[in-house]
Design an enzyme around this catalytic site. Sequence first.
Site, mmCIF file in Angstrom:
data_model
loop_
_atom_site.group_PDB
_atom_site.id
_atom_site.type_symbol
_atom_site.label_atom_id
_atom_site.label_comp_id
_atom_site.label_asym_id
_atom_site.label_seq_id
_atom_site.Cartn_x
_atom_site.Cartn_y
_atom_site.Cartn_z
ATOM 1 N N ASP A 161 0.854 -1.187 0.000
ATOM 2 C CA ASP A 161 0.000 0.000 0.000
ATOM 3 C C ASP A 161 0.889 1.236 0.000
ATOM 4 O O ASP A 161 1.808 1.355 0.813
ATOM 5 C CB ASP A 161 -0.902 0.022 1.247
ATOM 6 C CG ASP A 161 -1.986 -1.042 1.163
ATOM 7 O OD1 ASP A 161 -2.297 -1.479 0.042
ATOM 8 O OD2 ASP A 161 -2.515 -1.430 2.221
ATOM 9 N N ASP A 207 -13.896 -5.975 -5.363
ATOM 10 C CA ASP A 207 -14.096 -6.078 -3.911
ATOM 11 C C ASP A 207 -15.479 -6.672 -3.697
ATOM 12 O O ASP A 207 -16.475 -6.096 -4.137
ATOM 13 C CB ASP A 207 -14.018 -4.693 -3.244
ATOM 14 C CG ASP A 207 -12.604 -4.131 -3.270
ATOM 15 O OD1 ASP A 207 -11.650 -4.918 -3.427
ATOM 16 O OD2 ASP A 207 -12.454 -2.900 -3.140
#
Lengths: 253, 193
Positions: A11, A130
Amino acid sequence: MLKKRIIPCLDIKDGRTVKGINFVGIRDAGDPIELAKKYAEDGADELVFLDITATVEKRKTLVDLVEKVAAEINIPFTVGGGINSLEDVEAVIKAGADKVSINSAAVKRPELIREIAEQFGSQCVVLAIDTKFNGLEWKVFVKGGREETALETIDWAKQGESLGAGEILLTSMNNDGTKNGFALDITNEVAKSINIPVIASGGAGAKEDFKNLFQNTEAGAGLAASIFHYGEIPVPELKNYLLNENIPVRYEN
Amino acid sequence: MVLAIIKYNAGNIKSVENAVKRLGFDCVVSDDFDVIRSADKVIFPGVGEASSAMKYLCRKGLDKLIISLKQPVLGICLGQQLMCKFSQEGDTECLGIFDCEVKEFPAEDKVPHMGWNEITGLESELFQNVKENSDVYFVHSYYCEPTKEQVASCNYIKPFAAAMNKDNFYACQFHPEKSAGIGEQILKNFLEL
């Protein structure tokens, strides 16, 4: 035999890694290049960089980072997070990324998948989905999981494939962060319903979770972040374990 | 040593350039005939679609240039496929350096063939210090049929030519520039031919 891939995800915020600890031999765990090099040397099969920067300077810092990563890393890598247009894709591909992952932008305008595939090839389009089980069905969520859509996960994966996606990166929000293992059911349902590779994400907490993933589903890859960043499971240890469990993985001595 | 990387409309040139630089070699990315013809080595990279790539090469006259080259030439991925006789992708007449046809993988397993797979039957100076069954990185939906000119084989859905060699022409279906240490060794072997 095609090997099962192990993919650490980094990330990134403002050009720095968000999570991570200082491994031996790494001076700065916040430096994505150092961390990426470490993973590549450890035998990671690919890397994913997910940019969570929210500023207007985002594109420039991301492109700078991609250029540096591309110069240093000798394995394939994917860049995702807020890729909204063909221009965004072109910028990161030209900087040296092998693939881009798109999520909310593809839900908003599915044709984007086809446009990227036509211009840069299907192999560089990773459709990130997702997904969350609402008690009845697995629905697609966007905007970092904050917003539910009307899309059903398997339908969306099939549509993504027909539009030209080269891979599906499937993250189960029910499992993400739990460290209780991957969502085997939906991962396998998606993998069986399409003919492009599926990367499973969300829930990896132990080596056994990868074994269960590869023994019980047709997923081609497993992605995880924290277990690698915090050094809980080093990549070589994971691969050694999987080899002993007769799961085909790449292992260079 | 002057290395030229052929610039055309099929992407991924940057990765090859980066990989060559990491090995300490310099290179020039060019579509200039004189630059390419006078280079000591030439890399013909490629990711993309066969018919549009061939059209571009023909329009620029690069097709005739490539087949006339006498120095070592390495085709990578689509580069290898374009060096064959014919590709099913867009029913494309290719350069015809290798006596081989390029076919689409049947949908008996996931396509594209994406990821790390092992190469066997290694018989070329390209694979010096590379062990049998080494894993390299592939991404492709079309494959080169097994041929007498192959110098490495891979098996996915069916056996296919993972690398080929004829005279000064070398080619590989996988991406050495993305195949970690093994890939670096293969590129180094080519650059030191």
